[in-house]
Design a protein around this motif. Sequence first.
Motif, PDB file in Angstrom:
ATOM      1  N   LEU A  15      55.456  30.426  -1.513  1.00 33.51           N
ATOM      2  CA  LEU A  15      55.729  31.563  -2.393  1.00 33.51           C
ATOM      3  C   LEU A  15      55.243  32.865  -1.769  1.00 33.51           C
ATOM      4  CD1 LEU A  15      54.706  30.052  -5.853  1.00 33.51           C
ATOM      5  CD2 LEU A  15      57.014  30.710  -5.177  1.00 33.51           C
ATOM      6  N   GLU A  16      54.070  32.841  -1.182  1.00 30.40           N
ATOM      7  CA  GLU A  16      53.528  34.039  -0.544  1.00 30.40           C
ATOM      8  C   GLU A  16      54.381  34.466   0.641  1.00 30.40           C
ATOM      9  OE1 GLU A  16      49.582  32.899   0.472  1.00 30.40           O
ATOM     10  OE2 GLU A  16      48.888  32.754  -1.621  1.00 30.40           O
ATOM     11  N   GLN A  17      54.826  33.495   1.428  1.00 30.73           N
ATOM     12  CA  GLN A  17      55.678  33.807   2.589  1.00 30.73           C
ATOM     13  C   GLN A  17      57.019  34.380   2.133  1.00 30.73           C
ATOM     14  OE1 GLN A  17      55.741  29.915   4.376  1.00 30.73           O
ATOM     15  NE2 GLN A  17      54.043  30.352   5.765  1.00 30.73           N
ATOM     16  N   ALA A  18      57.570  33.812   1.054  1.00 28.79           N
ATOM     17  CA  ALA A  18      58.839  34.316   0.526  1.00 28.79           C
ATOM     18  C   ALA A  18      58.690  35.746   0.029  1.00 28.79           C
ATOM     19  CB  ALA A  18      59.324  33.404  -0.596  1.00 28.79           C
ATOM     20  N   ALA A  19      57.617  36.014  -0.681  1.00 31.31           N
ATOM     21  CA  ALA A  19      57.382  37.361  -1.211  1.00 31.31           C
ATOM     22  C   ALA A  19      57.260  38.371  -0.074  1.00 31.31           C
ATOM     23  CB  ALA A  19      56.127  37.368  -2.073  1.00 31.31           C
ATOM     24  N   GLU A  20      56.593  37.984   0.997  1.00 35.67           N
ATOM     25  CA  GLU A  20      56.438  38.877   2.148  1.00 35.67           C
ATOM     26  C   GLU A  20      57.789  39.216   2.764  1.00 35.67           C
ATOM     27  OE1 GLU A  20      53.962  39.066   6.401  1.00 35.67           O
ATOM     28  OE2 GLU A  20      53.730  37.354   5.046  1.00 35.67           O
ATOM     29  N   LEU A  21      58.647  38.211   2.932  1.00 34.40           N
ATOM     30  CA  LEU A  21      59.982  38.453   3.477  1.00 34.40           C
ATOM     31  C   LEU A  21      60.800  39.360   2.565  1.00 34.40           C
ATOM     32  CD1 LEU A  21      61.604  35.210   4.987  1.00 34.40           C
ATOM     33  CD2 LEU A  21      61.187  37.402   6.105  1.00 34.40           C
ATOM     34  N   ILE A  22      60.759  39.076   1.276  1.00 39.73           N
ATOM     35  CA  ILE A  22      61.543  39.846   0.301  1.00 39.73           C
ATOM     36  C   ILE A  22      61.085  41.298   0.267  1.00 39.73           C
ATOM     37  CG2 ILE A  22      62.058  40.091  -2.165  1.00 39.73           C
ATOM     38  CD1 ILE A  22      61.772  36.939  -2.254  1.00 39.73           C
ATOM     39  N   ASN A  23      59.793  41.517   0.297  1.00 38.28           N
ATOM     40  CA  ASN A  23      59.257  42.879   0.223  1.00 38.28           C
ATOM     41  C   ASN A  23      59.570  43.702   1.464  1.00 38.28           C
ATOM     42  OD1 ASN A  23      58.184  42.461  -2.340  1.00 38.28           O
ATOM     43  ND2 ASN A  23      56.214  41.746  -1.557  1.00 38.28           N
ATOM     44  N   GLN A  24      59.781  43.044   2.588  1.00 42.63           N
ATOM     45  CA  GLN A  24      60.113  43.753   3.833  1.00 42.63           C
ATOM     46  C   GLN A  24      61.613  43.921   4.036  1.00 42.63           C
ATOM     47  OE1 GLN A  24      58.243  41.388   6.888  1.00 42.63           O
ATOM     48  NE2 GLN A  24      56.165  42.085   6.385  1.00 42.63           N
ATOM     49  N   ALA A  25      62.416  43.203   3.272  1.00 41.02           N
ATOM     50  CA  ALA A  25      63.865  43.176   3.494  1.00 41.02           C
ATOM     51  C   ALA A  25      64.520  44.524   3.211  1.00 41.02           C
ATOM     52  CB  ALA A  25      64.495  42.104   2.623  1.00 41.02           C
ATOM     53  N   LYS A  26      65.509  44.849   4.016  1.00 42.26           N
ATOM     54  CA  LYS A  26      66.310  46.062   3.821  1.00 42.26           C
ATOM     55  C   LYS A  26      67.675  45.739   3.200  1.00 42.26           C
ATOM     56  CE  LYS A  26      63.132  48.535   5.797  1.00 42.26           C
ATOM     57  NZ  LYS A  26      62.238  49.362   4.950  1.00 42.26           N
TER      58      LYS A  26
END
Length: 577
Positions: free
Chosen positions: A210-221
């Motif tokens: 979940l933490e890894q997914a959130a990190e990817l989502i928050n950085q996504a353009k």
Amino acid sequence: MEILKEKKSRTTTKKPMRISGAEAIVHCLLAEGVDLIYGYPGGAIMPVYDELYKFQDRLTHILTRHEQGATHAAQGYARVSGRVGVAMATSGPGATNLVTGLADAQIDSTPMVCITGQVPRHLLGSDAFQETDIVGISTPVTKWNYQITKASEIPEILAKAFFIAKSGRPGPVLVDITKNAQFDELDFEYKKCTSVRSYTPVPKIDPRALEQAAELINQAKKPLIVWGQGVILGQAEQELQAFIEKTGIPAAWTIMGESAIPTSHPLNVGMVGMHGNYGPNVLTNECDVLLAVGMRFDDRVTGSLDTYAKQAKVIHFEIDPAEINKNVKADIPLLGDSKESLSLLLPLVKKNTHEDWHQEFKKKDEIEFDTVIKNDLKPTKAGLTMGEVIEAINIASGNRAVIVTDVGQHQMIACRYAKFEQSKSNITSGGLGTMGFALPAAIGAKQGAPDREVVAVIGDGGYQMTIQELGVIFQHQIPVKIVVLNNDHLGMVRQWQELFFESRYASTVMVNPDFVKIAEGYHIEAKRVSERKDLQSTIDEMIASDKPYFLEVKVEKEDNVFPMIPSGASVSDIRLK
């Protein structure tokens, strides 16, 4: 001493009922909350039907006109109600006629329990009259199956059947019961099943994922969500909508996921897949993070896997471990219940709008409207289009109808243009693509949601595969609205023949009967429309009726469904004409 006697009498366990296996089956169904069964009687299941006769006030049995119709009706009931559908048949051909419905339910994750009769135990393997190895035949197309040969097995096995059918990723279960087990007696006690050894229906969620997914989502353009039926099966509609609205991520759907989020929602960007919308298909190959929620990367969604979303990091929300990395490699697999996963992920993601990214979808929408949509919904040609009919149903029903589709061009058009404001509104055969699905499924859908308007949209080919189920509608006065879009062809096959086989229309031209007279033969009100001026008023009349209604709409014979991704092509190669 008297006080002790009184206490003992109060705690005495009630003795089990001594009943036949057939009666035990009925009590098991009642204990599971079943009040509706679809089926067809025969010799090997007759003891159970004799017991059903005695319980008519508590269990309604619908006699379909074919066993396949029983399975599709049970599917429609399950898909709309969220409960387990139940179908019943005799041995031999009765049992084998269930197989198509079982396969359909398996690939579309529909919870269903099928009960079949079987020859007596001592005749198994002797090629007795109407004996067939239905357990062997159905093993590839069921979530679980079992043959009961002793009456004492009935309560435990049926409890297990219902638990397996509805838990985790749902699916069909078949229980085959020999005739001697139906006649023999047992001491009946019923205990609902809550677990099965070595079966973990809901995987535990990994907090680190979940933490890894959130990190990817928050950085996504340029993130993109594609959701499937797992959202509906997991009752995660509100969680998905909340997630979409906080993150601002454009969200597209597979045909099995349609209606989980209202069609009118501004972040709903349409359908993906072979006949999906232009924008979400093309931009799948431009997104930087792809969130797949409760979908299985079917080939009709992905096109060529060699080119599908290769530039994107993939986050796969999935309850079934077998689907992870099966077709598309997941950079972050989020195993678990989608409702819980989305709830836990929501506080970890940042508020966003992705306005520039959304503008790219809008530009693609404009291209699709000018090239395809206006020709489907506001045509200049004389003949009626299928799109016009779906739009007329939207208007008449206020976007509130349950639309049950068969398989073919009409199915893709209905999925493209139907408007839904409520979940569990799009009922179709997605994975197996079963022609003949819609009419019996609409019966089940109406009985599963009696307060909702149910409209079956069917092609002239698929309609004739289960047309006999009009008898059920007539007998029980089930107020299903039936719309047959008649182009006198097997339309989707004809389209492929036109585009890829130099218009050689091999065995796709239909010489059809008078559908209106057939419906009238079943005492169902029936009309035919062939001109635009009559379309909306007739559909308004149909929707306003509180009785069964049949409407044949004569549509253009050689219209094609676009956009279209040719089989095996990339989603980037989508054709607009």
